[in-house]
Write a protein that holds these residues in place. Sequence first.
Motif, mmCIF file in Angstrom:
data_model
loop_
_atom_site.group_PDB
_atom_site.id
_atom_site.type_symbol
_atom_site.label_atom_id
_atom_site.label_comp_id
_atom_site.label_asym_id
_atom_site.label_seq_id
_atom_site.Cartn_x
_atom_site.Cartn_y
_atom_site.Cartn_z
ATOM 1 N N THR A 299 0.823 -1.214 0.000
ATOM 2 C CA THR A 299 0.000 0.000 0.000
ATOM 3 C C THR A 299 0.855 1.262 0.000
ATOM 4 O O THR A 299 0.338 2.362 0.213
ATOM 5 N N VAL A 300 2.152 1.103 -0.225
ATOM 6 C CA VAL A 300 3.031 2.275 -0.288
ATOM 7 C C VAL A 300 3.327 2.605 -1.745
ATOM 8 O O VAL A 300 3.376 1.725 -2.599
ATOM 9 N N ARG A 301 3.557 3.862 -2.028
ATOM 10 C CA ARG A 301 3.750 4.286 -3.411
ATOM 11 C C ARG A 301 5.154 3.975 -3.915
ATOM 12 O O ARG A 301 5.359 3.848 -5.121
ATOM 13 N N LYS A 302 6.101 3.877 -2.996
ATOM 14 C CA LYS A 302 7.473 3.593 -3.416
ATOM 15 C C LYS A 302 7.947 2.308 -2.753
ATOM 16 O O LYS A 302 8.056 2.224 -1.535
ATOM 17 N N ASP A 303 8.193 1.294 -3.573
ATOM 18 C CA ASP A 303 8.663 0.000 -3.079
ATOM 19 C C ASP A 303 9.617 -0.564 -4.128
ATOM 20 O O ASP A 303 9.203 -1.141 -5.122
ATOM 21 N N ASN A 304 10.893 -0.382 -3.901
ATOM 22 C CA ASN A 304 11.892 -0.708 -4.902
ATOM 23 C C ASN A 304 12.726 -1.923 -4.494
ATOM 24 O O ASN A 304 13.903 -2.014 -4.811
ATOM 25 N N THR A 305 12.077 -2.855 -3.778
ATOM 26 C CA THR A 305 12.803 -4.023 -3.289
ATOM 27 C C THR A 305 12.589 -5.205 -4.223
ATOM 28 O O THR A 305 11.547 -5.863 -4.200
ATOM 29 N N GLY A 306 13.588 -5.454 -5.044
ATOM 30 C CA GLY A 306 13.542 -6.613 -5.925
ATOM 31 C C GLY A 306 12.638 -6.443 -7.124
ATOM 32 O O GLY A 306 12.233 -5.336 -7.480
ATOM 33 N N TYR A 307 12.314 -7.562 -7.756
ATOM 34 C CA TYR A 307 11.466 -7.540 -8.955
ATOM 35 C C TYR A 307 10.053 -7.074 -8.606
ATOM 36 O O TYR A 307 9.508 -7.414 -7.558
ATOM 37 N N ASP A 308 9.450 -6.332 -9.510
ATOM 38 C CA ASP A 308 8.080 -5.844 -9.311
ATOM 39 C C ASP A 308 7.114 -6.913 -9.827
ATOM 40 O O ASP A 308 6.617 -6.837 -10.957
ATOM 41 N N ILE A 309 6.878 -7.911 -8.997
ATOM 42 C CA ILE A 309 6.117 -9.094 -9.413
ATOM 43 C C ILE A 309 4.706 -8.759 -9.874
ATOM 44 O O ILE A 309 4.167 -9.386 -10.797
ATOM 45 N N LYS A 310 4.087 -7.753 -9.252
ATOM 46 C CA LYS A 310 2.685 -7.463 -9.596
ATOM 47 C C LYS A 310 2.517 -7.120 -11.073
ATOM 48 O O LYS A 310 1.467 -7.384 -11.669
ATOM 49 N N GLN A 311 3.553 -6.536 -11.681
ATOM 50 C CA GLN A 311 3.421 -6.124 -13.076
ATOM 51 C C GLN A 311 3.216 -7.314 -14.012
ATOM 52 O O GLN A 311 2.632 -7.176 -15.087
ATOM 53 N N LEU A 312 3.684 -8.492 -13.596
ATOM 54 C CA LEU A 312 3.480 -9.697 -14.404
ATOM 55 C C LEU A 312 1.997 -10.023 -14.577
ATOM 56 O O LEU A 312 1.567 -10.500 -15.630
#
Length: 495
Positions: free
Chosen positions: A214-227
């Motif tokens: 629920t945070v706007r910035k989350d740059n930890t690892g691969y952005d799995i949701k985009q898949l």
Amino acid sequence: MPLLMIRHTVRRSLSTLPPLTAQHYDIKRGDYSKVNDVDIELFQSVLGDRVLTDPALVEPYNVDWMRIMRGQSKVVLRPKTTQEISKIMRHCNGRKLAVVPQGGNTGLVGGSVPVFDEIIISTSLMNNVLSLDETAGVLVCQSGCVLKDLDNYLSERNLMMPLDLGAKGSCQIGGNVSTNAGGLRLLRYGSLHGNVLGLEAVLASGEVINSLSTVRKDNTGYDIKQLFIGSEGTLGIVTAVSILTPVRPKSVNVALVCCDTFEQVQSVFVTGRKLLGEILSAVEFFDSSCYQLVKKHLSLSLPLSSHHQFYVLIETAGSNHSHDEEKLSLCLEELMSSNVIINGTIATDYTKMKNIWNCRELIAEAINKEGVTYKYDVSLPLKCMYELVDIMRERLKDKALCVLGYGHIGDGNLHFNAVGGSHSKELLDLIEPFIFEWTADRKGSISAEHGLGFKKANFINYSKTDETVSLMRRFKDLLDPKGILNPYKTLPRIH
């Protein structure tokens, strides 16, 4: 809906059911198991009476909204929780039972209905809002929430959904995410790839991927949701979504202008971006053929003459009504003085604004009443966006009752439609694959916002390279090695 009413509706429409997809397209069923009594008992142990097997109740789920595709499923499952879907998928994966996720079933490419006898998993009962952070404007909800219901819920809290579709009264947020729906205000609020902060999905194995950030910035690892955004249920079943919700604008203004050439339509958009800037929220266009059908079948009319080639709807959304209305008025004055538009009007009340928007949003419904519709959703460079319609009119000539175009001028998304008196292979062969070849030659996309589904899966190479499609297939094999999730969709069918 009462059982008697459902059965009556089905009986009444049996004579108008489309042909079975599997027979019409002459494709081979995959190597999947068939549902048996033991499977049904397992599903009932998980869902109770939310397992539908009565053919009269199942049939509506087998047919798509366009009434072009028809599957042969014998069972519909209606879970309420992610855990129920997880148990169902674990069993289906073990038995190699194919499934098709279905939300509001408003898709236009056959992505949400079976091709053969796949089990239908309907998310309609997964319709709860899980949380809302009004300070940050972040909504978390189940995937079966209807888009309009979510927007109504948010409006009471001075917020809004970042997407708006003509099918908002029945489409579901899970389906929107799974097809990466664009809609009417992508120009202002962007795509779901930017607005979805996180999601929850169930894989073919039954494993739950919880990425409900629920945070706007989350740059930890691969952005799995985009898949999963835009994967059309082929990689996993989206069960919950975390999404940004903008503040609802205090001031909304709508203008309608008339043009006689598409070059003038383009100039309206360019001038609007320059003079309206940050308050510009939508720029939509439709041609005179669209307007004639809306008048003919829905008895809707616009406050301007019906003798123009193009109509452009301009919407602004801001916080100061007098300031916004003044900017819009100055924009129309500039367009009029430079002879870009023939005529124009600004809606001054809600009823007038709603009427103008209805003429645009209900075009698809009006077209369907005219005859059998061949719909195509492509994105093209703005300069050649409408050229496709002119070329297809000449190509189809008297083979089609009418050929028309409308869409989102702000993002180059054209909705091309040809209407025939009946299902015609001759007409279809004149359209496909020519329309995809023409689009590819101009570096466009054969699917701007509706996805590929079943109907466009075999044409994916017009927009994606062999290497890209190969990588997609590797993702599919990794997450769904038995291929049970929405088979025959999105990726080319291997014969």
